[in-house]
Each structure stands twice: as C-alpha cells, then as structure tokens.
Design a protein around this motif. Structure first.
Motif, PDB file in Angstrom:
ATOM      1  N   UNK A  66      11.001   4.295   2.249  1.00  0.00           N
ATOM      2  CA  UNK A  66      11.933   4.633   3.329  1.00  0.00           C
ATOM      3  C   UNK A  66      11.941   3.506   4.360  1.00  0.00           C
ATOM      4  N   UNK A  67      13.096   3.232   4.928  1.00  0.00           N
ATOM      5  CA  UNK A  67      13.252   2.164   5.910  1.00  0.00           C
ATOM      6  C   UNK A  67      12.268   2.326   7.058  1.00  0.00           C
ATOM      7  N   UNK A  68      12.164   3.534   7.597  1.00  0.00           N
ATOM      8  CA  UNK A  68      11.352   3.751   8.800  1.00  0.00           C
ATOM      9  C   UNK A  68       9.859   3.544   8.585  1.00  0.00           C
ATOM     10  N   UNK A  69       9.380   3.620   7.345  1.00  0.00           N
ATOM     11  CA  UNK A  69       7.951   3.452   7.108  1.00  0.00           C
ATOM     12  C   UNK A  69       7.566   2.020   6.734  1.00  0.00           C
ATOM     13  N   UNK A  70       8.556   1.159   6.537  1.00  0.00           N
ATOM     14  CA  UNK A  70       8.256  -0.237   6.212  1.00  0.00           C
ATOM     15  C   UNK A  70       7.847  -1.007   7.457  1.00  0.00           C
ATOM     16  N   UNK A  71       6.909  -1.935   7.327  1.00  0.00           N
ATOM     17  CA  UNK A  71       6.575  -2.809   8.455  1.00  0.00           C
ATOM     18  C   UNK A  71       7.801  -3.629   8.864  1.00  0.00           C
ATOM     19  N   UNK A  72       7.859  -4.025  10.098  1.00  0.00           N
ATOM     20  CA  UNK A  72       9.038  -4.692  10.671  1.00  0.00           C
ATOM     21  C   UNK A  72       9.605  -5.836   9.830  1.00  0.00           C
ATOM     22  N   UNK A  73       8.804  -6.789   9.353  1.00  0.00           N
ATOM     23  CA  UNK A  73       9.392  -7.898   8.594  1.00  0.00           C
ATOM     24  C   UNK A  73      10.086  -7.480   7.302  1.00  0.00           C
ATOM     25  N   UNK A  74       9.834  -6.248   6.836  1.00  0.00           N
ATOM     26  CA  UNK A  74      10.438  -5.799   5.585  1.00  0.00           C
ATOM     27  C   UNK A  74      11.532  -4.753   5.792  1.00  0.00           C
ATOM     28  N   UNK A  75      11.889  -4.475   7.029  1.00  0.00           N
ATOM     29  CA  UNK A  75      12.930  -3.476   7.291  1.00  0.00           C
ATOM     30  C   UNK A  75      14.328  -3.990   6.985  1.00  0.00           C
ATOM     31  N   UNK A  76      14.599  -5.232   7.312  1.00  0.00           N
ATOM     32  CA  UNK A  76      15.961  -5.733   7.136  1.00  0.00           C
ATOM     33  C   UNK A  76      16.105  -6.666   5.947  1.00  0.00           C
ATOM     34  N   UNK A  77      15.050  -6.906   5.214  1.00  0.00           N
ATOM     35  CA  UNK A  77      15.101  -7.911   4.169  1.00  0.00           C
ATOM     36  C   UNK A  77      15.262  -7.417   2.747  1.00  0.00           C
ATOM     37  N   UNK A  78      15.699  -6.182   2.534  1.00  0.00           N
ATOM     38  CA  UNK A  78      15.843  -5.707   1.158  1.00  0.00           C
ATOM     39  C   UNK A  78      17.059  -6.380   0.523  1.00  0.00           C
ATOM     40  N   UNK A  79      16.811  -7.106  -0.547  1.00  0.00           N
ATOM     41  CA  UNK A  79      17.893  -7.722  -1.309  1.00  0.00           C
ATOM     42  C   UNK A  79      18.312  -6.779  -2.433  1.00  0.00           C
ATOM     43  N   UNK A  83      17.008  -2.970  -4.723  1.00  0.00           N
ATOM     44  CA  UNK A  83      16.119  -1.903  -5.172  1.00  0.00           C
ATOM     45  C   UNK A  83      16.577  -1.611  -6.590  1.00  0.00           C
ATOM     46  N   UNK A  84      15.706  -1.886  -7.544  1.00  0.00           N
ATOM     47  CA  UNK A  84      16.062  -1.822  -8.948  1.00  0.00           C
ATOM     48  C   UNK A  84      15.413  -0.586  -9.554  1.00  0.00           C
ATOM     49  N   UNK A  85      16.210   0.283 -10.203  1.00  0.00           N
ATOM     50  CA  UNK A  85      15.643   1.496 -10.774  1.00  0.00           C
ATOM     51  C   UNK A  85      14.672   1.190 -11.920  1.00  0.00           C
ATOM     52  N   UNK A  86      13.741   2.103 -12.134  1.00  0.00           N
ATOM     53  CA  UNK A  86      12.789   1.888 -13.237  1.00  0.00           C
ATOM     54  C   UNK A  86      13.496   1.924 -14.583  1.00  0.00           C
ATOM     55  N   UNK A 116       0.838  -1.206   0.000  1.00  0.00           N
ATOM     56  CA  UNK A 116       0.000   0.000   0.000  1.00  0.00           C
ATOM     57  C   UNK A 116       0.875   1.260   0.000  1.00  0.00           C
ATOM     58  N   UNK A 117       1.912   1.261   0.814  1.00  0.00           N
ATOM     59  CA  UNK A 117       2.851   2.396   0.841  1.00  0.00           C
ATOM     60  C   UNK A 117       3.491   2.547  -0.530  1.00  0.00           C
ATOM     61  N   UNK A 118       3.944   1.420  -1.094  1.00  0.00           N
ATOM     62  CA  UNK A 118       4.580   1.420  -2.408  1.00  0.00           C
ATOM     63  C   UNK A 118       3.647   2.018  -3.471  1.00  0.00           C
ATOM     64  N   UNK A 119       2.395   1.630  -3.449  1.00  0.00           N
ATOM     65  CA  UNK A 119       1.453   2.121  -4.464  1.00  0.00           C
ATOM     66  C   UNK A 119       1.189   3.609  -4.338  1.00  0.00           C
ATOM     67  N   UNK A 120       1.348   4.158  -3.127  1.00  0.00           N
ATOM     68  CA  UNK A 120       1.129   5.589  -2.905  1.00  0.00           C
ATOM     69  C   UNK A 120       2.307   6.456  -3.349  1.00  0.00           C
ATOM     70  N   UNK A 121       3.455   5.870  -3.599  1.00  0.00           N
ATOM     71  CA  UNK A 121       4.661   6.619  -3.976  1.00  0.00           C
ATOM     72  C   UNK A 121       4.772   6.700  -5.492  1.00  0.00           C
ATOM     73  N   UNK A 122       4.889   7.900  -6.010  1.00  0.00           N
ATOM     74  CA  UNK A 122       5.006   8.086  -7.455  1.00  0.00           C
ATOM     75  C   UNK A 122       6.229   7.380  -8.024  1.00  0.00           C
ATOM     76  N   UNK A 168       7.915   4.923  -6.207  1.00  0.00           N
ATOM     77  CA  UNK A 168       8.040   3.615  -5.579  1.00  0.00           C
ATOM     78  C   UNK A 168       9.032   3.540  -4.442  1.00  0.00           C
ATOM     79  N   UNK A 169       9.705   4.635  -4.125  1.00  0.00           N
ATOM     80  CA  UNK A 169      10.721   4.620  -3.068  1.00  0.00           C
ATOM     81  C   UNK A 169      10.079   4.342  -1.709  1.00  0.00           C
TER      82      UNK A 169
END
Length: 130
Positions: free
Chosen positions: A108-121, A123-126, A97-103, A105-106
């Motif tokens: 931010x770490x602090x706005x991600x739910x806990x299970x997704x804070x440390x799991x970024x493998x 981030x691929x540019x458009x 939902x956060x992702x869909x609201x961002x023009x 797609x960026x």
C-alpha cells in the motif's frame, strides 16, 4: 520463502566513447544496501542480486522486489546523492521487510517509506502455474 532484491548496477552511469566511466549510482546504491543488509535480521529471507540493466534508464536508480507467487515491484527515481543514499538504502530494506510480510506482495502507498512512495514504475502480477 526466498525474496529477491534486484539492484540495477548500470543506473546513473557516466559514459564516454561508449564505455562506462567510474562507479555508477546503482553500484553505489548496491554497496549501501549490502552494508546495511549485513546487520539486518531478515537477511536470510532476501537475496540481493545485482542486475546489469533493468531498461529503466530514464528513471535511475531502480530496484525490484520479487518472489515466487507474489506481485513484483519495480521502483525508480530513487535519490542516490550523497545526502540521500543512506536514507534511500534504509528505506529500500524497510520496504523489503513489508514486502516479505505480505502473502501476495502487495504494498500500500501509505505504508511505503517516503523514497518509495512516488517511484513505482511497475507492479507486475505473479506468474500462475499452467
């Protein structure tokens, strides 16, 4: 704009003699996400797509958020044990939902739910139009 939530269905599989045995962790995660998604008010903006492998086996379970003109995110090491799978599925949809609201797609770490804070493998540019 349509967004895709890709879920690896091979993640956390058990293999015997070169064949998958039983239901994989990715398939269980996909089932939980799909069930929650049915009641989700933004379901028309997101297509949930199973993917047979995302080649992130050492980081199972993995999901990706993708949309045209936006950064794509590959998240891994998502907890799918019985005590956490529902929380993980809910966190994925909240982050979607956060992702869909961002023009762009960026996320931010602090706005991600806990299970997704440390799991970024990744981030691929458009992709840019040529």
């Amino acid at each position: 704009m349509t967004h895709s939530l890709l879920v690896c269905t091979t993640c956390a599989s058990t293999w015997q003699n070169g064949k998958k045995v039983g239901v994989s962790g990715g398939e269980m995660l996909l089932k939980e996400i799909s069930q929650l998604h049915q009641d989700w008010d933004r379901r028309s903006q997101f297509a949930i797509r199973p993917v047979s492998c995302m080649s992130a086996c050492s980081h199972a379970c993995v999901v990706t958020f993708a949309s045209e003109g936006k950064y794509s995110y590959l998240f891994g090491d998502l907890p799918i044990d019985n005590d956490n799978i529902l929380n993980t599925a809910s966190a994925i949809l909240s982050c979607a939902e956060i992702y869909s609201d961002r023009a762009d797609g960026m996320l931010a770490w602090k706005e991600r739910p806990e299970p997704l804070k440390s799991g970024v493998i990744a981030r691929i540019p458009p992709l840019q139009d040529s």
